[in-house]
Scaffold this motif. Structure first.
Motif, mmCIF file in Angstrom:
data_model
loop_
_atom_site.group_PDB
_atom_site.id
_atom_site.type_symbol
_atom_site.label_atom_id
_atom_site.label_comp_id
_atom_site.label_asym_id
_atom_site.label_seq_id
_atom_site.Cartn_x
_atom_site.Cartn_y
_atom_site.Cartn_z
ATOM 1 N N LEU A 287 0.752 -1.220 -0.053
ATOM 2 C CA LEU A 287 0.054 -0.091 -0.096
ATOM 3 C C LEU A 287 0.935 1.396 0.157
ATOM 4 C CD1 LEU A 287 -2.918 -0.732 2.580
ATOM 5 C CD2 LEU A 287 -2.812 -1.168 0.035
ATOM 6 N N ALA A 288 1.864 1.239 0.744
ATOM 7 C CA ALA A 288 2.981 2.239 0.699
ATOM 8 C C ALA A 288 3.533 2.691 -0.821
ATOM 9 C CB ALA A 288 3.970 1.976 1.541
ATOM 10 N N LYS A 289 3.414 1.821 -1.693
ATOM 11 C CA LYS A 289 3.848 2.226 -3.046
ATOM 12 C C LYS A 289 2.788 2.839 -3.817
ATOM 13 C CE LYS A 289 6.207 -2.224 -3.331
ATOM 14 N NZ LYS A 289 6.379 -3.557 -3.908
ATOM 15 N N SER B 227 -6.746 -1.314 -3.762
ATOM 16 C CA SER B 227 -6.936 -2.583 -2.580
ATOM 17 C C SER B 227 -8.137 -1.891 -1.583
ATOM 18 C CB SER B 227 -5.662 -2.810 -1.988
ATOM 19 O OG SER B 227 -6.066 -3.535 -0.986
ATOM 20 N N ILE B 228 -9.354 -2.312 -1.659
ATOM 21 C CA ILE B 228 -10.386 -2.016 -0.953
ATOM 22 C C ILE B 228 -10.059 -2.185 0.416
ATOM 23 C CG2 ILE B 228 -11.802 -2.300 -2.850
ATOM 24 C CD1 ILE B 228 -13.474 -4.625 -1.430
ATOM 25 N N GLN B 229 -9.408 -3.196 0.934
ATOM 26 C CA GLN B 229 -8.951 -3.694 2.349
ATOM 27 C C GLN B 229 -10.288 -3.531 3.149
ATOM 28 O OE1 GLN B 229 -5.886 -4.020 4.002
ATOM 29 N NE2 GLN B 229 -5.502 -4.196 1.818
ATOM 30 N N SER B 230 -10.577 -2.823 4.278
ATOM 31 C CA SER B 230 -11.714 -3.371 5.321
ATOM 32 C C SER B 230 -13.283 -3.199 4.633
ATOM 33 C CB SER B 230 -11.651 -2.428 6.509
ATOM 34 O OG SER B 230 -10.599 -3.185 7.199
ATOM 35 N N ILE B 231 -13.145 -2.262 3.647
ATOM 36 C CA ILE B 231 -14.379 -2.482 2.821
ATOM 37 C C ILE B 231 -15.022 -3.849 2.448
ATOM 38 C CG2 ILE B 231 -15.716 -1.560 0.782
ATOM 39 C CD1 ILE B 231 -13.715 0.709 0.786
ATOM 40 N N SER B 232 -14.291 -4.764 2.283
ATOM 41 C CA SER B 232 -14.472 -6.019 1.878
ATOM 42 C C SER B 232 -15.203 -6.933 3.049
ATOM 43 C CB SER B 232 -13.428 -6.978 1.586
ATOM 44 O OG SER B 232 -12.437 -7.066 2.638
#
Length: 305
Positions: free
Chosen positions: A30-32, A60-65
């Motif tokens: 994610l840092a990229k 990257s949707i992360q916690s939305i998932s």
């Protein structure tokens, strides 16, 4: 209402305000991401589409998932059995807190924090023969898009450094609230968080929560109205970790954020809207995303309140 004109005004204001924030770095992939990315997409319940900026670029949707995971679990497991294992109260603590989980004997405060999502993934693993495939099939069906997929690099990055999540799942295993192998549940969880979607795809997916559980393309009743009501309530009170109250105060819509910089919000019977800006505030929510949605409800003069 001229939603495209309103979104254009929001874009101009966001560019002019130059909001602070920092890209998430604890997940190396994610840092990229370029911090200046900004996109927004609104889908109405009658199928209208409005957008600006990087609304077509996947992230990257992360916690939305976690919202989709809960939706699928509600289709596979009796409601009462789910709510025996995970509560529906706001946490008031960071999304990866261990303190509250231990104090409450391995019962997560709600399904939209990490510990709660891990329990939901455990429930799904009990019911699904091929969890990764069946979960992805469900999301693709909700979105009406067969090209959505996991980002394996992001998933691997999370697996390599997911120590707090391992601590949580092992703690819950000790309390008897995880039924499957903890490492397999973690792998499934990291895959779900790695889903790569655009603002357009997220808005089109979440419109089911604005459309009383029905898909736009064919009006198929995917979720019951009761489940939609309960899920919107959970998003309203628990969708932003320990900043849920602030989001309700400033925006006034049910929603969910992710540390990839995405936020999705729902105005029942009207629209769903997704914003992406990778720079996060200290609570882990997109700074520009919060501001964009605040402007949307201010300019339109409408919220659920």
């Amino acid at each position: 209402m001229d939603y495209q004109g309103i979104l254009n005004v929001i874009e101009d204001k966001l560019v002019g305000e130059k909001l602070d924030g920092a890209v998430a770095t604890y997940i190396p992939e994610l840092a990229k991401v370029k911090p200046d990315k900004l996109g927004m997409h609104l889908t109405s319940v009658i199928g209208e589409e409005f957008h600006f900026g990087d609304s077509e670029e996947r992230f990257s949707i992360q916690s939305i998932s976690k919202v989709m995971s809960l939706a699928l679990a509600l289709l596979k497991e009796d409601d009462e059995k789910i709510w025996e294992r995970v509560d529906v109260e706001p946490s008031g603590d960071p999304f990866n807190s261990l303190v509250q989980l231990e104090y409450e004997h391995g019962i997560p405060r709600n399904p939209l924090i990490n510990s709660g999502a891990l329990v939901i993934c455990d429930i799904l693993m009990t019911h699904l023969k091929d969890p990764q495939k069946e979960y992805l099939d469900f999301v693709r069906r909700m979105a009406g898009n067969s090209t959505i997929n996991y980002n394996k690099k992001v998933a691997a990055s999370e697996k390599a450094g997911g120590y707090s999540n391992r601590a949580m799942i092992n703690l819950m295993k000790g309390y008897g609230n995880i039924q499957n192998d903890p490492e397999e549940v973690l792998n499934f969880y990291f895959d779900t968080c790695s889903l790569s979607m655009s603002c357009r795809e997220l808005a089109q997916t979440f419109v089911v929560f604005a459309n009383q559980g029905k898909l736009l393309k064919d009006e198929e009743q995917v979720l019951s109205e009761v489940h939609v009501k309960r899920m919107n309530a959970i998003m309203q009170t628990c969708g932003f970790y320990d900043e849920a109250g602030e989001f309700s105060f400033r925006v006034g819509l049910p929603g969910k954020s992710g540390v990839g910089g995405g936020i999705v919000a729902v105005y029942p019977n009207m629209y769903s809207v997704a914003v992406w800006s990778p720079k996060l505030n200290e609570k882990g929510n997109s700074t520009a995303g919060m501001r964009a949605l605040e402007l949307l409800t201010e300019i339109t003069g409408s919220s659920i309140f």
